[in-house]
Design an enzyme around this catalytic site. Sequence first.
Site, PDB file in Angstrom:
ATOM      1  N   VAL A 192       0.652   3.795   1.900  1.00 50.34           N
ATOM      2  CA  VAL A 192       0.998   4.207   3.263  1.00 50.34           C
ATOM      3  C   VAL A 192       2.037   3.300   3.909  1.00 50.34           C
ATOM      4  O   VAL A 192       2.627   3.667   4.920  1.00 50.34           O
ATOM      5  CB  VAL A 192      -0.250   4.281   4.171  1.00 50.34           C
ATOM      6  CG1 VAL A 192      -1.206   5.345   3.685  1.00 50.34           C
ATOM      7  CG2 VAL A 192      -0.941   2.939   4.276  1.00 50.34           C
ATOM      8  N   TYR A 193       2.289   2.137   3.340  1.00 48.45           N
ATOM      9  CA  TYR A 193       3.328   1.266   3.893  1.00 48.45           C
ATOM     10  C   TYR A 193       4.723   1.803   3.591  1.00 48.45           C
ATOM     11  O   TYR A 193       5.690   1.407   4.245  1.00 48.45           O
ATOM     12  CB  TYR A 193       3.225  -0.157   3.327  1.00 48.45           C
ATOM     13  CG  TYR A 193       1.951  -0.898   3.623  1.00 48.45           C
ATOM     14  CD1 TYR A 193       0.977  -0.375   4.471  1.00 48.45           C
ATOM     15  CD2 TYR A 193       1.706  -2.137   3.038  1.00 48.45           C
ATOM     16  CE1 TYR A 193      -0.198  -1.058   4.718  1.00 48.45           C
ATOM     17  CE2 TYR A 193       0.533  -2.835   3.293  1.00 48.45           C
ATOM     18  CZ  TYR A 193      -0.420  -2.288   4.124  1.00 48.45           C
ATOM     19  OH  TYR A 193      -1.583  -2.983   4.364  1.00 48.45           O
ATOM     20  N   GLY A 194       4.817   2.660   2.583  1.00 46.23           N
ATOM     21  CA  GLY A 194       6.103   3.251   2.247  1.00 46.23           C
ATOM     22  C   GLY A 194       7.081   2.296   1.598  1.00 46.23           C
ATOM     23  O   GLY A 194       8.291   2.558   1.583  1.00 46.23           O
ATOM     24  N   ALA A 196       0.855  -1.190   0.000  1.00 44.36           N
ATOM     25  CA  ALA A 196       0.000   0.000   0.000  1.00 44.36           C
ATOM     26  C   ALA A 196       0.886   1.234   0.000  1.00 44.36           C
ATOM     27  O   ALA A 196       2.040   1.190   0.457  1.00 44.36           O
ATOM     28  CB  ALA A 196      -0.913   0.020   1.227  1.00 44.36           C
TER      29      ALA A 196
END
Length: 283
Positions: free
Chosen positions: A54-56, A52
């Site tokens: 947002v997981y970076g 994802a």
Amino acid sequence: MSESQTESTTVTLTNGMVIPRIGFGAFMLKYNECYGLVTQALDSGYRHIDTAAVYGNEDICGKAIVDWCEKNNVKRTDIFLTSKLANCSDYYSTRAAIRSSLHHLGTYIDLFLIQSPAGGKKSRIASWKAMEEFVDSGDIRSVGVSNYGVKHLQELYASNPKFYPCVNQIELHPFLSQDDIVKYCQSHDIAIEAYSPLTHGIRLNDEKLVPIAKKLNISVAQLLIRWSLQKGYIPIIKSTKKEHMLSDLDVFNFTIPDDVVQELSSFDEHWHAGTTYDPTVCD
């Protein structure tokens, strides 16, 4: 426990895409370890990688997949890659976010999810419309949602979308059954992905689970994964150890008895392992 030698390791989504029934999740994988762990997961037999924005670590996951396919002479189409939109906002911001994910991943996306319904109805619908355009272009093969409650799904269906959601990814394990969402998804042919199926490891020594697993001569992790599979879910699991990756995937040659599935399902406590709140109930 009974043997089941012919059980399929994949399921077909409503749009005809074939998805592996177990995914390897990249949530909270350390950036400097992610490439090696995703590669190790692929070496262990996983063909479904879940990341994802947002997981970076989209860039590392994408590179690991592309490199592994080239090294092992495996077609990219043999790997199922999922990523997610960080936040619902407006149409143009969503388009920019998707382009960013595609750039970081360096490859097309098999399944793209709205990670959270937070943001309000207008933003959710606008984000979905933007996602649909990337299906038309071929950059995204399937679209779905995550953490959507029944009202969010009803809202999406009422918007008369061009593409309906193939998947809803929600937290699911014996201690959080989410029956209303599960029932709605099943009645609308939405595949259900289970995140935190191993409760982030928090309940692996639970006094209810340990004796059941011991009696069946399997690990508690395998017990929870089999429960998820036999409920019809697609568990997204994570491990940083090769032996756990292998054992967690070694669950297709047996089944657990129906009465055990029912017993595990009775453990529901409305308990969230992944969050301190219920993300499926936002406005």
